[in-house]
Design an enzyme around this catalytic site. Structure first.
Site: not given
Ligand code: S3P
Length: 443
Positions: A29, A33, A129, A174, A326, A353, A357
């Site tokens: 993540s 960024r 997705r 999210s 996750d 995801k 999952r």
């Protein structure tokens, strides 16, 4: 990328104690960024510890396509010469985000308020997705979208020349949606506000502040309200990426369940919006020590000492889900080895995801002799008290975390556990297999 790669089947066998030091790669993540904010700054951002997984490499390539100059100097060491807020150029080709939901959603946000057009695509998993969760709020700024049926990729985004700032209450917990809105808000005049009912990972907020944006967070009766002042000049930074707690989860889980193990995992992020898995493990009775707690790159980090432990099943509350979203696949493997049931609630987001999952874990665990109950948003794993039969090969559906979870299960199962494809592991943890072998895993 994994859609083009040859499938790489792999098998994990019952292993002796895992020992040694597990050097975890940079946080995924934070890596995405750092590249995106570097590209939106004026001048040179230097990044160390960047995750060189395929997801992040695809974002680096995308930033280059939008006009930034992105260069690799050495292992994890990168520079980004940015073009400034509103300075993105129209890319010549299609932007392929591979397997990465974070990459595509954040980049769509970052370009939506600049008057350029770009087409985004991805692999078979990403193309299934939902993207409406980002295109809906980005349309409020004035951006336009042409998507496939159901709002799926490929999507062409037409950025807006005169964006209006937005106030948006997240309908789903999210961080990707929150971040897409904040990145779009960078080039909108005035204040863009995002409200979240449940706190999700806050790397975008932390990093925006570090790059010099004016951003505040307030707890209100409606939830956590984040306010960003648009049109800042972002100042380039030196970003030291902490190690990824979501990747560390796999060797940590393996060391807890393989009898006699003891490993050290240095420099893992302890960001409180990411630590739900570790809190859950401690409740299960895990022997984990956090040493040398410090701050690196604006994030709290610690060294972890992990010893094999007798674990008991627990109830994981729904409110904890955003801080460990996750980690449910690997938690369900740990739960299978514990004594008693582990109940996990608030899992709705797991359905969208890299694969569904809940379904993928339930099917794979049952095939290997573990009892699992599932519902729309929950999963109950019946612990075996340390005796999982194993013996089955599991479909990973282009999902790196499903692949790694079942390889960890194979280290303790009575018979070997196979996966149909280990290639997707390279999206987030390219060194996973050699690292686990060095610790003693029979992969
Ligand atoms: C991420 C947010 C989460 C997480 C993903 C990375 C991010 O997704 O599952 O792996 O970097 O913002 P959602 O925002 O869809 O929950």
């Amino acid at each position: 990328m994994s859609s083009h790669a040859e499938p790489q089947p792999m098998t994990a066998r019952k292993s002796g104690p895992l020992t040694g030091v597990a050097e975890i790669p940079g946080d995924k993540s934070v890596s995405h960024r750092a590249l995106i904010l570097g590209a939106l700054s004026v001048g040179r951002t230097r990044i160390t510890g960047l995750l060189e997984g395929q997801d992040v490499l695809d974002t680096a390539k995308a930033m280059q396509a939008f006009g930034a100059s992105v260069n690799r100097l050495g292992d994890g060491e990168w520079t980004v010469d940015g073009v400034g807020v509103g300075g993105f150029a129209e890319p010549e080709g299609v932007i392929d985000c591979g397997n990465s939901g974070t990459g595509v959603r954040l980049i769509m946000g970052a370009m939506a308020t600049t008057p350029i057009r770009a087409t985004f695509t991805g692999d078979a998993s990403l193309s299934r997705r939902p993207m409406g969760r980002v295109t809906d709020p980005l349309a409020l700024f004035g951006a336009e979208f042409a998507a496939r049926e159901g709002g799926r990729l490929p999507i062409t985004v037409t950025g807006v020349a005169e964006p209006v700032p937005v106030r948006y209450v997240l309908p789903v917990p999210s961080a990707q949606v929150k971040s897409a809105v904040l990145l779009a808000g960078l080039n909108a005049p005035g204040q863009t506000v995002v409200v979240e009912h449940e706190p999700t990972r806050d790397h975008t907020e932390r990093m925006l502040a570090g790059f010099g944006a004016t951003i505040t967070t307030a707890e209100t009766p409606e939830g956590r309200e984040i306010t960003l002042t648009g049109r800042p000049e972002l100042r380039p930074q030196d970003v030291a990426v902490p190690r990824d707690p979501s990747s560390a989860a796999f060797p940590v889980a393996a060391a807890l369940i393989v009898p006699g193990s003891e490993i050290r995992v240095p420099g893992v992020s302890r960001n409180p919006t990411r630590d739900g898995f570790y809190r859950t493990l401690l409740e299960m009775g895990a022997d984990i020590r956090f040493e040398n707690e410090r701050e690196e790159g604006g994030e709290p980090v610690a060294d972890l000492i992990v010893r094999a432990s007798a674990l008991k099943g627990v109830d994981v509350p729904a409110e904890r889900a955003p801080s460990m979203i996750d980690e449910y696949p690997i938690l369900s493997v740990v739960a299978a080895m514990a004594t008693g049931p582990t109940t996990m609630r608030g899992l709705k987001e797991l359905r969208v995801k890299e694969t569904d999952r809940i379904e993928a874990m339930a099917v794979g665990l049952r095939a290997n002799g573990v009892e699992v109950e599932t519902g729309d948003a929950h999963m109950i794993v019946q612990g075996t008290g340390g005796k999982v039969a194993g013996g089955a090969t599991v479909a990973t559906h282009l999902d790196h975390r499903i692949a790694m979870s079942f390889l960890v299960l194979g280290l303790v199962a009575e018979s070997p556990v196979g996966i149909d494809d280990a290639a997707p592991i390279a999206t987030s943890f390219p060194d996973f297999v050699p690292l686990m072998r060095r610790l003693g895993a029979a992969l």
